[in-house]
Design a protein around this motif. Structure first.
Motif, mmCIF file in Angstrom:
data_model
loop_
_atom_site.group_PDB
_atom_site.id
_atom_site.type_symbol
_atom_site.label_atom_id
_atom_site.label_comp_id
_atom_site.label_asym_id
_atom_site.label_seq_id
_atom_site.Cartn_x
_atom_site.Cartn_y
_atom_site.Cartn_z
ATOM 1 N N LEU A 1 24.561 -40.610 -23.679
ATOM 2 C CA LEU A 1 23.938 -39.725 -22.691
ATOM 3 C C LEU A 1 23.126 -40.507 -21.675
ATOM 4 O O LEU A 1 23.105 -40.173 -20.485
ATOM 5 C CB LEU A 1 23.040 -38.712 -23.393
ATOM 6 N N LEU A 2 22.441 -41.539 -22.129
ATOM 7 C CA LEU A 2 21.592 -42.316 -21.223
ATOM 8 C C LEU A 2 22.407 -43.075 -20.190
ATOM 9 O O LEU A 2 21.851 -43.528 -19.183
ATOM 10 C CB LEU A 2 20.722 -43.289 -22.028
ATOM 11 N N SER A 3 23.705 -43.223 -20.406
ATOM 12 C CA SER A 3 24.544 -43.956 -19.453
ATOM 13 C C SER A 3 25.231 -43.043 -18.434
ATOM 14 O O SER A 3 25.905 -43.523 -17.533
ATOM 15 C CB SER A 3 25.615 -44.756 -20.209
ATOM 16 N N ARG A 4 25.050 -41.728 -18.563
ATOM 17 C CA ARG A 4 25.737 -40.794 -17.664
ATOM 18 C C ARG A 4 25.013 -40.712 -16.325
ATOM 19 O O ARG A 4 23.794 -40.801 -16.255
ATOM 20 C CB ARG A 4 25.855 -39.409 -18.291
ATOM 21 N N GLU A 5 25.822 -40.516 -15.253
ATOM 22 C CA GLU A 5 25.281 -40.455 -13.911
ATOM 23 C C GLU A 5 25.694 -39.161 -13.218
ATOM 24 O O GLU A 5 26.738 -38.578 -13.528
ATOM 25 C CB GLU A 5 25.749 -41.652 -13.071
ATOM 26 N N PHE A 6 24.868 -38.731 -12.292
ATOM 27 C CA PHE A 6 25.143 -37.548 -11.470
ATOM 28 C C PHE A 6 24.889 -37.916 -10.017
ATOM 29 O O PHE A 6 24.279 -38.947 -9.724
ATOM 30 C CB PHE A 6 24.227 -36.379 -11.876
ATOM 31 N N ARG A 7 25.345 -37.042 -9.121
ATOM 32 C CA ARG A 7 25.078 -37.264 -7.700
ATOM 33 C C ARG A 7 24.558 -35.987 -7.071
ATOM 34 O O ARG A 7 25.108 -34.906 -7.299
ATOM 35 C CB ARG A 7 26.337 -37.721 -6.972
ATOM 36 N N VAL A 8 23.488 -36.142 -6.314
ATOM 37 C CA VAL A 8 22.930 -35.032 -5.552
ATOM 38 C C VAL A 8 23.358 -35.229 -4.104
ATOM 39 O O VAL A 8 23.022 -36.235 -3.480
ATOM 40 C CB VAL A 8 21.396 -34.988 -5.664
ATOM 41 N N ILE A 9 24.119 -34.253 -3.583
ATOM 42 C CA ILE A 9 24.631 -34.324 -2.218
ATOM 43 C C ILE A 9 23.953 -33.239 -1.396
ATOM 44 O O ILE A 9 24.102 -32.047 -1.709
ATOM 45 C CB ILE A 9 26.157 -34.146 -2.184
ATOM 46 N N PRO A 10 23.172 -33.582 -0.380
ATOM 47 C CA PRO A 10 22.526 -32.565 0.454
ATOM 48 C C PRO A 10 23.544 -31.573 1.002
ATOM 49 O O PRO A 10 24.659 -31.952 1.389
ATOM 50 C CB PRO A 10 21.875 -33.391 1.573
ATOM 51 N N ALA A 11 23.170 -30.303 1.014
ATOM 52 C CA ALA A 11 24.109 -29.248 1.417
ATOM 53 C C ALA A 11 24.639 -29.450 2.820
ATOM 54 O O ALA A 11 25.793 -29.118 3.122
ATOM 55 C CB ALA A 11 23.425 -27.891 1.287
ATOM 56 N N ALA A 12 23.827 -30.003 3.718
ATOM 57 C CA ALA A 12 24.255 -30.176 5.106
ATOM 58 C C ALA A 12 25.389 -31.192 5.240
ATOM 59 O O ALA A 12 26.123 -31.183 6.237
ATOM 60 C CB ALA A 12 23.070 -30.606 5.966
ATOM 61 N N GLU A 13 25.550 -32.077 4.233
ATOM 62 C CA GLU A 13 26.619 -33.066 4.289
ATOM 63 C C GLU A 13 27.998 -32.426 4.186
ATOM 64 O O GLU A 13 29.000 -33.057 4.516
ATOM 65 C CB GLU A 13 26.446 -34.080 3.152
ATOM 66 N N GLU B 1 19.636 -17.689 7.578
ATOM 67 C CA GLU B 1 20.694 -17.883 6.583
ATOM 68 C C GLU B 1 21.386 -19.224 6.786
ATOM 69 O O GLU B 1 21.768 -19.887 5.808
ATOM 70 C CB GLU B 1 21.700 -16.738 6.678
ATOM 71 N N ASN B 2 21.568 -19.639 8.033
ATOM 72 C CA ASN B 2 22.194 -20.928 8.292
ATOM 73 C C ASN B 2 21.337 -22.084 7.790
ATOM 74 O O ASN B 2 21.839 -23.032 7.182
ATOM 75 C CB ASN B 2 22.448 -21.090 9.790
ATOM 76 N N LEU B 3 20.034 -22.006 8.037
ATOM 77 C CA LEU B 3 19.147 -23.063 7.555
ATOM 78 C C LEU B 3 19.165 -23.141 6.032
ATOM 79 O O LEU B 3 19.150 -24.235 5.454
ATOM 80 C CB LEU B 3 17.725 -22.825 8.059
ATOM 81 N N LYS B 4 19.208 -21.991 5.386
ATOM 82 C CA LYS B 4 19.274 -21.971 3.928
ATOM 83 C C LYS B 4 20.601 -22.536 3.443
ATOM 84 O O LYS B 4 20.654 -23.284 2.456
ATOM 85 C CB LYS B 4 19.093 -20.534 3.425
ATOM 86 N N LEU B 5 21.696 -22.189 4.133
ATOM 87 C CA LEU B 5 23.016 -22.696 3.767
ATOM 88 C C LEU B 5 23.080 -24.212 3.911
ATOM 89 O O LEU B 5 23.711 -24.897 3.092
ATOM 90 C CB LEU B 5 24.080 -22.036 4.650
ATOM 91 N N LEU B 6 22.419 -24.730 4.925
ATOM 92 C CA LEU B 6 22.438 -26.168 5.163
ATOM 93 C C LEU B 6 21.412 -26.915 4.321
ATOM 94 O O LEU B 6 21.318 -28.143 4.409
ATOM 95 C CB LEU B 6 22.179 -26.439 6.655
ATOM 96 N N GLY B 7 20.631 -26.190 3.528
ATOM 97 C CA GLY B 7 19.700 -26.834 2.611
ATOM 98 C C GLY B 7 18.395 -27.251 3.238
ATOM 99 O O GLY B 7 17.631 -28.026 2.642
ATOM 100 N N TRP B 8 18.072 -26.706 4.418
ATOM 101 C CA TRP B 8 16.812 -27.076 5.069
ATOM 102 C C TRP B 8 15.672 -26.267 4.475
ATOM 103 O O TRP B 8 15.817 -25.081 4.190
ATOM 104 C CB TRP B 8 16.913 -26.829 6.572
ATOM 105 N N ALA B 9 14.526 -26.896 4.307
ATOM 106 C CA ALA B 9 13.349 -26.204 3.791
ATOM 107 C C ALA B 9 12.106 -26.878 4.332
ATOM 108 O O ALA B 9 12.093 -28.092 4.581
ATOM 109 C CB ALA B 9 13.335 -26.212 2.263
ATOM 110 N N ASP B 10 11.065 -26.081 4.531
ATOM 111 C CA ASP B 10 9.783 -26.584 5.013
ATOM 112 C C ASP B 10 8.773 -26.495 3.873
ATOM 113 O O ASP B 10 8.495 -25.414 3.356
ATOM 114 C CB ASP B 10 9.315 -25.748 6.212
#
Length: 564
Positions: free
Chosen positions: A105-117, A365-374
């Motif tokens: 388990l300690l060797s497993r990797e994940f990737r976080v990809i920003p929604a806007a990408e 809704e577009n900003l939320k879809l693109l993952g933007w947050a303040d």
């Protein structure tokens, strides 16, 4: 090692099931709050030291449920889907006995990809292309330079001495990762274009419209007529094909009803078992038949009607498509001109062919879809209190804010601890009232018994009363003798009761500590309560001895001396 848990497959809504959760950061700028480290023990690896490290949370038996194991990529997707279908139909599934070493388990990797990408700006069309719409889009996103690679740095488990657990998720990340993703998202070119032009949808290239004021049916029909009159030959041919493939819902319902009424449930189960087995990816017809038999009549009827309706529509569409296959665009366009279109046909043309002039989305809704947050405008705020005193202070702050704010700006919150404690208090109060009723009865009985015993004492000491009166004692003196005796009885009874209570509290507290595991939870007898109980004991005994003492005082001295 850890093993998968059981019982997860029944009655769980996966859409509301959170695997990922952010850990509470430290108030001193640290990645993890010390309170979290007090609640959880690291059983393998270590706590995260940067934004690219996460922890995996297991239960007290080192187990994870099936859905988390599937999310970790440790179980085949098709096997998971088959288990889900089998469980939803009431069938018992075999619980896997897989085991994995911590190192796996300690060797497993994940990737976080920003929604806007996910969206790429196309300068020629002035709109965006969705990478996931193509076959290679997922691979391109995986290789994105802005993707953040995550690694499990440790496996944690709730401390058995912890009263509460802060984490509800299973893969937990630091606030530094949130800051990293927000920073990358804010630098995205698409986000910059959208925030620079709030009136235009950068994804579709259309201006934002008023979604709360849609056109009525009459306006849609007029728009459809204008579109048909100005459409070219190829477009008119496509419209005719689409309208020809439309099936009358009433006709489909009538044919479905005829089919259903002409067959028994057993016949229908046999008919659909093979196709249903193919959909599940299984050739075990007996398993499918068992699943269908376990369904209620209402569920089976709904499933069967849906399948029959879809089959009727597909057969109708196949027949129409075959009959139109030999006709060219010119012929179909001419046939559209001859066809008398009703309102439903025109509404269908409007929905499927008339290009939209405004975006169906909104700026927010577009900003939320693109993952933007303040971060300065959060949608929710979580407050963690270390003690009940801190919790009361937080409530006072919220109350003070609400008192000085308008109705629309007031904070509405639910104190689950207070609700739970209120329920517990209600139960405890109810039990206390019942016990008080029993105690009251016992006190009344005890008072009566004290009065009887004192009265018997008066009867047995009648000659003593006569002697006292003969030597000059007054009626009040005689009364004081018996009142003093009842006072001593009440005082001794109260003191003995308090001493017994203090002794009994010792084993009671040991039992409470053993059952609750909370060493700070103790049963106690306050000094003020002890004094009150002693005073109550004195009052009841004095009240019980009042009448007998008055009877003793009123006895005639001569008659008292003659008694034996």
């Amino acid at each position: 090692t850890f093993t998968p848990g059981s019982g997860f497959m029944s009655g769980v809504s996966f859409s509301n099931y959170d695997i990922w959760e952010q850990m509470l950061p430290g108030s001193d700028g640290g990645l993890i709050d010390p309170l979290l480290k007090e609640q959880y023990d690291v059983i393998a690896g270590r706590w995260p030291e940067n934004e690219e490290e996460i922890v995996l949370v297991v239960d007290e038996n080192n187990e994870l449920n099936d859905f988390v194991i599937w999310s970790l990529g440790l179980r085949d997707v098709e096997k998971m889907r088959a288990d889900m279908l089998a469980s939803s139909s009431g069938k018992q599934i075999e619980v896997a006995s897989d085991r994995w070493e911590y190192g796996d388990l300690l060797s497993r990797e994940f990737r976080v990809i920003p929604a806007a990408e996910r969206y790429v700006w196309d300068e020629s069309t002035r709109s965006c292309t969705d990478l996931l719409a193509g076959d290679a889009g997922a691979d391109l996103l995986w290789a994105s330079p802005n993707a953040v690679t995550l690694k499990i740095s440790g496996i944690i488990r709730k401390n058995p001495d912890a009263v509460a657990a802060m984490l509800d998720g299973y893969l937990c990340y630091t606030s530094a990762l949130t800051d990293r993703v927000l920073e990358v998202t804010s630098e995205n070119e698409l986000i910059k274009r959208q925030t620079a032009d709030p009136s235009t949808d950068v994804i579709s290239g259309l201006p934002f419209g008023n979604a709360s004021d849609p056109a009525d049916d009459a306006a849609k029909i007029e728009e459809a007529k204008k579109y048909i009159s100005s459409a070219g030959e190829k477009q008119r041919a496509a419209i005719y094909r689409a309208l020809s493939l439309r099936v009358d819902d009433a006709l489909v319902e009538e044919q479905t009803e005829q089919f259903m009424s002409g067959h028994s449930r057993k016949e229908l189960e046999e008919m659909i078992s093979e196709s249903f087995a193919d959909q599940m990816g299984s050739q075990d017809l007996s398993t499918v038949m068992q699943m269908l038999s376990a369904m209620s009549d209402e569920d089976f009827d709904s499933l069967m009607r849906r399948m029959v309706s879809e089959k009727i529509k597909k057969e109708y569409e196949a027949q129409v498509s075959q009959s139109l296959s030999g006709l060219g665009d010119a012929e179909l366009s001419a046939m559209l001109g001859e066809k008398e279109l009703d309102d439903n046909d025109l509404l269908s043309v409007y929905e499927n062919f008339v290009p939209s002039e405004v975006s169906e989305s909104t700026y927010e809704e577009n900003l939320k879809l693109l993952g933007w947050a303040d971060k300065d405008s959060p949608t929710s705020v979580s407050i963690y209190c270390r003690t009940f005193a801190d919790k009361e202070k937080a409530e006072q702050v919220i109350k003070g804010y609400n008192d000085s704010s308008e109705e629309a700006s007031k904070i509405t919150y639910t104190d689950y601890v207070a609700q739970m404690m209120s329920g517990v208090s209600t139960i405890i109060n109810a039990i206390s009232y019942v016990l008080m009723a029993f105690v009251s009865v016992s006190l009344v009985v005890s008072s009566i018994m004290i009065g009887i015993i004192t009265y018997i004492s008066v009867l047995e000491r009648t000659k003593e009363i006569g002697i006292l009166r003969a030597v000059g004692a007054s009626k009040n003196d005689v009364s004081r003798v018996f009142n003093a005796e009842t006072f001593i009885v009440g005082l001794c009874a109260g003191v003995i009761g308090i001493l017994v209570t203090l002794v009994v509290l010792l084993p009671i507290n040991l039992i409470i500590h053993a059952l609750s595991g909370v060493m700070s939870l103790n049963a106690a007898l306050p000094l003020s309560t002890a004094l009150l109980l002693i005073a109550l004991s004195l009052g009841l005994t004095m009240l019980a001895g009042f009448l007998p003492s008055r009877l003793a005082a009123k006895k005639d001295p001569v008659e008292a001396l003659r008694s034996e």
